[in-house]
Design a protein around this motif. Structure first.
Motif, short mmCIF file in Angstrom:
data_model
loop_
_atom_site.label_atom_id
_atom_site.label_comp_id
_atom_site.label_asym_id
_atom_site.label_seq_id
_atom_site.Cartn_x
_atom_site.Cartn_y
_atom_site.Cartn_z
N ARG A 76 0.86 -1.19 0.00
CA ARG A 76 0.00 0.00 0.00
C ARG A 76 0.88 1.23 0.00
O ARG A 76 1.74 1.39 0.87
CB ARG A 76 -0.90 0.00 1.22
CG ARG A 76 -1.90 1.15 1.24
CD ARG A 76 -3.30 0.68 1.13
NE ARG A 76 -4.23 1.77 0.83
CZ ARG A 76 -5.54 1.63 0.77
NH1 ARG A 76 -6.08 0.44 0.97
NH2 ARG A 76 -6.31 2.66 0.49
N ALA A 77 0.69 2.11 -0.99
CA ALA A 77 1.63 3.22 -1.21
C ALA A 77 0.92 4.57 -1.19
O ALA A 77 1.19 5.45 -2.02
CB ALA A 77 2.36 3.02 -2.54
N ASP A 78 0.01 4.75 -0.24
CA ASP A 78 -0.74 6.01 -0.19
C ASP A 78 0.10 7.20 0.28
O ASP A 78 -0.20 8.34 -0.05
CB ASP A 78 -1.95 5.86 0.75
CG ASP A 78 -3.01 4.94 0.17
OD1 ASP A 78 -3.12 4.88 -1.06
OD2 ASP A 78 -3.71 4.29 0.95
N LYS A 79 1.16 6.94 1.06
CA LYS A 79 1.94 8.03 1.64
C LYS A 79 3.41 7.85 1.32
O LYS A 79 4.21 7.44 2.17
CB LYS A 79 1.72 8.09 3.16
CG LYS A 79 0.27 8.37 3.54
CD LYS A 79 0.08 8.40 5.04
CE LYS A 79 -1.37 8.68 5.40
NZ LYS A 79 -1.59 8.71 6.87
N VAL A 80 3.76 8.14 0.08
CA VAL A 80 5.15 7.97 -0.35
C VAL A 80 5.75 9.28 -0.88
O VAL A 80 6.80 9.28 -1.49
CB VAL A 80 5.26 6.87 -1.43
CG1 VAL A 80 4.87 5.52 -0.87
CG2 VAL A 80 4.43 7.21 -2.66
N GLY A 81 5.04 10.40 -0.66
CA GLY A 81 5.61 11.69 -1.01
C GLY A 81 5.48 12.09 -2.47
O GLY A 81 6.28 12.88 -2.96
N MET A 82 4.45 11.56 -3.18
CA MET A 82 4.26 11.90 -4.60
C MET A 82 2.89 12.54 -4.82
O MET A 82 2.27 12.39 -5.88
CB MET A 82 4.41 10.65 -5.46
CG MET A 82 5.78 10.01 -5.40
SD MET A 82 7.10 11.09 -5.98
CE MET A 82 6.87 11.00 -7.76
N ASP A 83 2.41 13.28 -3.82
CA ASP A 83 1.07 13.85 -3.88
C ASP A 83 0.87 14.79 -5.07
O ASP A 83 -0.20 14.82 -5.68
CB ASP A 83 0.77 14.60 -2.59
CG ASP A 83 0.62 13.67 -1.40
OD1 ASP A 83 0.64 12.45 -1.61
OD2 ASP A 83 0.50 14.17 -0.26
N ASP A 84 1.89 15.58 -5.41
CA ASP A 84 1.75 16.54 -6.52
C ASP A 84 1.45 15.82 -7.83
O ASP A 84 0.57 16.23 -8.59
CB ASP A 84 3.01 17.40 -6.65
CG ASP A 84 3.16 18.40 -5.52
OD1 ASP A 84 2.17 18.60 -4.78
OD2 ASP A 84 4.25 18.95 -5.35
N HIS A 85 2.20 14.75 -8.11
CA HIS A 85 1.98 14.00 -9.35
C HIS A 85 0.62 13.30 -9.34
O HIS A 85 -0.09 13.31 -10.35
CB HIS A 85 3.09 12.97 -9.54
CG HIS A 85 4.38 13.56 -10.02
ND1 HIS A 85 4.54 14.07 -11.29
CD2 HIS A 85 5.58 13.71 -9.40
CE1 HIS A 85 5.77 14.51 -11.43
NE2 HIS A 85 6.43 14.30 -10.31
N ILE A 86 0.24 12.73 -8.21
CA ILE A 86 -1.04 12.03 -8.12
C ILE A 86 -2.20 13.02 -8.27
O ILE A 86 -3.21 12.72 -8.90
CB ILE A 86 -1.13 11.25 -6.80
CG1 ILE A 86 -0.13 10.08 -6.82
CG2 ILE A 86 -2.54 10.71 -6.59
CD1 ILE A 86 -0.03 9.32 -5.53
N ASN A 87 -2.05 14.21 -7.70
CA ASN A 87 -3.09 15.24 -7.86
C ASN A 87 -3.24 15.67 -9.31
O ASN A 87 -4.35 15.98 -9.77
CB ASN A 87 -2.76 16.45 -6.98
CG ASN A 87 -3.06 16.19 -5.52
OD1 ASN A 87 -3.89 15.35 -5.18
ND2 ASN A 87 -2.39 16.92 -4.64
N GLU A 88 -2.12 15.69 -10.06
CA GLU A 88 -2.21 16.04 -11.48
C GLU A 88 -2.97 14.96 -12.26
O GLU A 88 -3.72 15.26 -13.18
CB GLU A 88 -0.81 16.22 -12.07
CG GLU A 88 -0.09 17.48 -11.59
CD GLU A 88 -0.82 18.76 -11.98
OE1 GLU A 88 -1.49 18.77 -13.04
OE2 GLU A 88 -0.71 19.74 -11.23
N ILE A 89 -2.76 13.69 -11.90
CA ILE A 89 -3.53 12.61 -12.51
C ILE A 89 -5.01 12.76 -12.17
O ILE A 89 -5.89 12.63 -13.03
CB ILE A 89 -3.00 11.24 -12.03
CG1 ILE A 89 -1.56 11.04 -12.48
CG2 ILE A 89 -3.89 10.11 -12.55
CD1 ILE A 89 -0.87 9.84 -11.85
N LYS A 90 -5.28 13.05 -10.91
CA LYS A 90 -6.66 13.27 -10.47
C LYS A 90 -7.31 14.43 -11.21
O LYS A 90 -8.50 14.38 -11.57
CB LYS A 90 -6.67 13.50 -8.95
CG LYS A 90 -8.06 13.64 -8.36
CD LYS A 90 -8.02 13.51 -6.84
CE LYS A 90 -7.26 14.62 -6.17
NZ LYS A 90 -7.37 14.53 -4.70
#
Length: 227
Positions: A76-90
């Motif tokens: 499970r990789a919810d908190k790995v410090g890539m929030d900015d990239h994941i938000n762009e996908i979202k």
């Protein structure tokens, strides 16, 4: 039960890939670092048994209906410090559909990774799963199609695969699972598809149907062309 494969256009897919590749590289690096201490990324020789037809028959006959999986081999990789990239996908989904989009989970499946059969009936809604696989036809999304009464194994492409499907509030349940013989990264998103009605329209529908009727089902039937 319908699963729509790659519902996005070419420009939207390219935008996702731009942010997905560095995210997956970081997740694997983090998972390997974490594994040095916790030793939680392992090979499971009997992984196929957990997502087999026989296992589906066993679990689908249980009461109450299984909401979340009871067996898995993944990171499970919810908190790995890539929030900015994941938000762009979202934001790609948010821009296309003009609704709120929530992240439902970030997962890394190593070889022999899997997520067992489940329905997610406790969290119904419109789901999108953005998947990145290291090899072609070596990982898959598997589900039970109640209309055809058969289990469908939908293999991932190498690189990006996007799937859209609906988790219903009840029968027919959407039974599904995941299996992988390669590195597979999966990002789940839920779209807020709630329809907001003005008060006068709501009251007119209540007057026509009666307070005891399910208005949401009535609206769904209208959109599906049912009477």
């Amino acid at each position: 039960m319908k699963v729509i494969r790659n519902p996005l256009n070419e420009v939207e897919m390219e935008e996702i890939v731009k942010h997905l590749k560095p995210t997956c590289e970081h997740i694997k690096s983090f998972a390997m670092w974490d594994n040095d201490n916790k030793k939680n990324i392992i090979e499971v020789s009997e992984w196929k048994d957990h997502i087999s037809h026989d296992k589906f028959l066993e679990l689908s006959s249980r009461k109450p209906i299984l909401d979340t999986n009871e067996s898995k081999n993944m990171f499970r990789a919810d908190k790995v410090g890539m929030d900015d990239h994941i938000n762009e996908i979202k934001n790609v989904l948010k821009t296309k559909y003009q609704v709120r989009v929530d992240l439902r989970g970030t997962f890394y499946y190593p070889p022999t990774g899997f997520m067992g059969w489940h329905t997610n009936v406790g969290a119904p809604g419109e789901r999108f799963y953005v998947t990145w696989a290291s090899e072609d036809n070596k990982s898959f999304f598997r589900y039970y199609d109640d209309e055809k009464d058969e289990i469908i194994t939908d293999y991932d492409d190498k690189g990006l695969t996007v799937r859209q499907f609906t988790i219903p509030t009840g029968k027919p349940y959407f039974w599904h699972c995941v299996g992988s013989e390669c590195d597979r990264f999966s990002f789940g998103f839920m779209l807020d598809t709630t329809v907001m009605l003005d008060w006068d329209t709501h009251q007119q529908i209540v007057a026509k149907l009666g307070q005891s009727n399910d208005i949401s089902k009535y609206i769904t039937h209208l959109f599906e062309g049912k009477k």
